[in-house]
Write a protein that holds these residues in place. Structure first.
Motif, mmCIF file in Angstrom:
data_model
loop_
_atom_site.group_PDB
_atom_site.id
_atom_site.type_symbol
_atom_site.label_atom_id
_atom_site.label_comp_id
_atom_site.label_asym_id
_atom_site.label_seq_id
_atom_site.Cartn_x
_atom_site.Cartn_y
_atom_site.Cartn_z
ATOM 1 N N ALA A 146 0.826 -1.209 0.000
ATOM 2 C CA ALA A 146 0.000 0.000 0.000
ATOM 3 C C ALA A 146 0.858 1.257 0.000
ATOM 4 C CB ALA A 146 -0.937 -0.010 1.204
ATOM 5 N N ALA A 147 1.996 1.206 0.658
ATOM 6 C CA ALA A 147 2.917 2.346 0.636
ATOM 7 C C ALA A 147 3.594 2.460 -0.729
ATOM 8 C CB ALA A 147 3.959 2.197 1.742
ATOM 9 N N GLN A 148 3.938 1.326 -1.323
ATOM 10 C CA GLN A 148 4.614 1.325 -2.621
ATOM 11 C C GLN A 148 3.764 2.013 -3.687
ATOM 12 O OE1 GLN A 148 7.810 0.063 -3.380
ATOM 13 N NE2 GLN A 148 7.423 1.144 -5.301
ATOM 14 N N VAL A 149 2.457 1.830 -3.629
ATOM 15 C CA VAL A 149 1.548 2.463 -4.597
ATOM 16 C C VAL A 149 1.684 3.982 -4.559
ATOM 17 C CG1 VAL A 149 -0.910 2.891 -5.067
ATOM 18 C CG2 VAL A 149 -0.117 0.566 -4.628
ATOM 19 N N GLN A 150 2.057 4.542 -3.417
ATOM 20 C CA GLN A 150 2.102 5.989 -3.240
ATOM 21 C C GLN A 150 3.466 6.605 -3.548
ATOM 22 O OE1 GLN A 150 -0.101 7.393 0.332
ATOM 23 N NE2 GLN A 150 -0.299 5.220 0.862
ATOM 24 N N VAL A 151 4.463 5.765 -3.806
ATOM 25 C CA VAL A 151 5.830 6.253 -3.993
ATOM 26 C C VAL A 151 5.927 7.271 -5.122
ATOM 27 C CG1 VAL A 151 8.131 5.573 -4.786
ATOM 28 C CG2 VAL A 151 7.028 4.308 -2.939
ATOM 29 N N ALA A 152 5.351 6.974 -6.270
ATOM 30 C CA ALA A 152 5.483 7.859 -7.438
ATOM 31 C C ALA A 152 4.889 9.234 -7.146
ATOM 32 C CB ALA A 152 4.800 7.221 -8.645
ATOM 33 N N ARG A 153 3.705 9.277 -6.525
ATOM 34 C CA ARG A 153 3.081 10.563 -6.212
ATOM 35 C C ARG A 153 3.924 11.366 -5.236
ATOM 36 N NH1 ARG A 153 0.616 11.607 -1.710
ATOM 37 N NH2 ARG A 153 0.020 9.429 -1.307
ATOM 38 N N ALA A 167 13.901 3.867 -1.131
ATOM 39 C CA ALA A 167 14.936 3.512 -0.155
ATOM 40 C C ALA A 167 14.462 3.818 1.265
ATOM 41 C CB ALA A 167 16.226 4.261 -0.455
ATOM 42 N N LEU A 168 13.813 4.978 1.453
ATOM 43 C CA LEU A 168 13.275 5.313 2.774
ATOM 44 C C LEU A 168 12.165 4.343 3.174
ATOM 45 C CD1 LEU A 168 12.985 9.201 3.075
ATOM 46 C CD2 LEU A 168 14.418 7.651 4.392
ATOM 47 N N LEU A 169 11.341 3.981 2.193
ATOM 48 C CA LEU A 169 10.265 3.032 2.464
ATOM 49 C C LEU A 169 10.833 1.704 2.962
ATOM 50 C CD1 LEU A 169 7.415 1.879 2.373
ATOM 51 C CD2 LEU A 169 7.670 1.616 -0.108
ATOM 52 N N HIS A 170 11.878 1.216 2.311
ATOM 53 C CA HIS A 170 12.485 -0.046 2.729
ATOM 54 C C HIS A 170 13.119 0.072 4.119
ATOM 55 C CE1 HIS A 170 11.561 -2.013 -0.960
ATOM 56 N NE2 HIS A 170 12.328 -1.237 -1.701
ATOM 57 N N GLN A 171 13.718 1.234 4.408
ATOM 58 C CA GLN A 171 14.332 1.433 5.723
ATOM 59 C C GLN A 171 13.286 1.417 6.836
ATOM 60 O OE1 GLN A 171 16.654 5.036 5.760
ATOM 61 N NE2 GLN A 171 17.771 4.456 3.904
ATOM 62 N N GLY A 179 9.936 -12.777 13.670
ATOM 63 C CA GLY A 179 9.994 -13.531 12.423
ATOM 64 C C GLY A 179 8.740 -14.293 12.069
ATOM 65 N N VAL A 180 7.745 -14.324 12.980
ATOM 66 C CA VAL A 180 6.545 -15.127 12.712
ATOM 67 C C VAL A 180 5.229 -14.412 13.018
ATOM 68 C CG1 VAL A 180 7.692 -17.347 13.043
ATOM 69 C CG2 VAL A 180 6.698 -16.188 15.004
ATOM 70 N N LEU A 181 5.253 -13.384 13.849
ATOM 71 C CA LEU A 181 4.013 -12.744 14.293
ATOM 72 C C LEU A 181 3.680 -11.527 13.444
ATOM 73 C CD1 LEU A 181 4.586 -12.868 18.156
ATOM 74 C CD2 LEU A 181 3.273 -14.451 16.753
ATOM 75 N N GLY A 182 2.434 -11.428 13.017
ATOM 76 C CA GLY A 182 1.989 -10.279 12.252
ATOM 77 C C GLY A 182 2.467 -10.313 10.817
ATOM 78 N N GLN A 183 2.363 -9.162 10.173
ATOM 79 C CA GLN A 183 2.745 -9.011 8.777
ATOM 80 C C GLN A 183 3.758 -7.868 8.652
ATOM 81 O OE1 GLN A 183 1.723 -10.944 6.230
ATOM 82 N NE2 GLN A 183 0.521 -12.185 7.651
ATOM 83 N N PRO A 184 4.545 -7.838 7.580
ATOM 84 C CA PRO A 184 5.397 -6.668 7.343
ATOM 85 C C PRO A 184 4.530 -5.410 7.283
ATOM 86 C CG PRO A 184 6.027 -8.467 5.901
ATOM 87 C CD PRO A 184 4.748 -8.887 6.571
ATOM 88 N N ARG A 185 5.040 -4.307 7.798
ATOM 89 C CA ARG A 185 4.228 -3.104 7.912
ATOM 90 C C ARG A 185 5.101 -1.863 7.903
ATOM 91 N NH1 ARG A 185 5.055 -6.185 12.031
ATOM 92 N NH2 ARG A 185 5.659 -5.384 14.070
ATOM 93 N N VAL A 186 4.465 -0.742 7.632
ATOM 94 C CA VAL A 186 5.152 0.549 7.571
ATOM 95 C C VAL A 186 4.389 1.526 8.448
ATOM 96 C CG1 VAL A 186 5.918 2.431 6.084
ATOM 97 C CG2 VAL A 186 5.883 0.077 5.209
ATOM 98 N N ASN A 187 5.085 2.183 9.382
ATOM 99 C CA ASN A 187 4.464 3.216 10.191
ATOM 100 C C ASN A 187 4.446 4.499 9.373
ATOM 101 O OD1 ASN A 187 4.357 5.529 12.178
ATOM 102 N ND2 ASN A 187 4.065 3.810 13.572
ATOM 103 N N LEU A 189 3.467 7.654 9.932
ATOM 104 C CA LEU A 189 4.003 8.875 10.542
ATOM 105 C C LEU A 189 5.524 8.878 10.502
ATOM 106 C CD1 LEU A 189 3.778 11.507 12.165
ATOM 107 C CD2 LEU A 189 3.638 10.118 14.243
ATOM 108 N N GLU A 190 6.144 7.785 10.896
ATOM 109 C CA GLU A 190 7.601 7.736 10.917
ATOM 110 C C GLU A 190 8.177 7.874 9.512
ATOM 111 O OE1 GLU A 190 8.568 4.143 12.975
ATOM 112 O OE2 GLU A 190 8.210 5.022 14.950
ATOM 113 N N LEU A 191 7.541 7.280 8.526
ATOM 114 C CA LEU A 191 8.008 7.403 7.151
ATOM 115 C C LEU A 191 7.898 8.846 6.666
ATOM 116 C CD1 LEU A 191 9.003 6.211 4.493
ATOM 117 C CD2 LEU A 191 6.643 5.539 3.989
ATOM 118 N N ASN A 192 6.801 9.500 6.966
ATOM 119 C CA ASN A 192 6.621 10.901 6.546
ATOM 120 C C ASN A 192 7.627 11.826 7.235
ATOM 121 O OD1 ASN A 192 4.555 10.475 4.683
ATOM 122 N ND2 ASN A 192 2.957 10.680 6.220
#
Length: 200
Positions: A146-153, A167-171, A179-187, A189-192
């Protein structure tokens, strides 16, 4: 045992109203005053950041919390998932609409069209968390897709190269807990905030 003997033993057993009232008062003091005070002090000492709501400060100002989503109106920022609570932490709620509910399908269709137009992509390609609310209504995380979709804009609005934003998104992509609980995710606020820091 006759009735008189039973009454005498009952009177001498210590039962009655006053012991019950004393125990009630004692439990109120312990559970209602002492325990909360100890827990509050211990929480503040052991986990000071979390005890204050995981607030994020920049230049001496509180700009948000790591635990609560907030809207970003500017095209220069990544947008969080929709909120059924209006991003109000005092009104936590999901939409409470079943997937078969026509009102939910209508809202998702409208939101999909709006988000697709904003991001310049096909509505069918949107990750679901860009158009559906979380159970709490204020989930601060997005999926990496969902974050990747917004990268170009975001890159275009900031005058950055897409690979810089990626690169910031990946960081700022958090992996599964242990390693097993939940899903990969992006915060979001912290990314912005990292984007703002990059362009200082």
């Amino acid at each position: 045992m006759n009735v008189a003997t039973y009454k005498t033993e009952l009177d001498n057993s210590g039962g009655g109203l006053w012991p019950a009232l004393l125990w009630s008062a004692l439990l109120v003091v312990i559970c209602g005053l002492i325990y909360p005070a100890v827990a509050t002090v211990a929480g503040g000492l052991l986990f000071p950041q979390q005890a204050r709501g995981s607030l994020v400060e920049r230049d001496g100002k509180i700009v948000g919390s790591r635990l609560v989503a907030q809207p970003f109106a500017d095209a220069r920022y990544f947008q969080p998932r929709p909120s059924a609570a209006g991003y109000d932490p005092k009104a936590l709620s999901g939409s409470n609409l079943a997937s078969s509910n026509p009102a939910l399908r209508e809202r998702v269709t409208q939101d999909s069209a709006a988000v697709a137009a904003r991001e310049g992509v096909a509505a069918e390609s949107l990750p679901s968390d860009l158009v559906t609310t979380s159970g709490s209504g204020i989930d601060p995380h997005l999926s990496p897709a969902a974050a990747q979709v917004q990268v170009a804009r975001v890159a275009r609005a900031r005058g950055l190269r897409a690979d810089q934003v990626e690169a910031l998104l990946h960081q700022h992509t958090q992996h599964r807990t242990l390693g097993v609980l939940g899903q990969p995710r992006v915060n979001v606020l912290e990314l912005n905030l990292a984007l703002d820091q990059l362009q200082r």
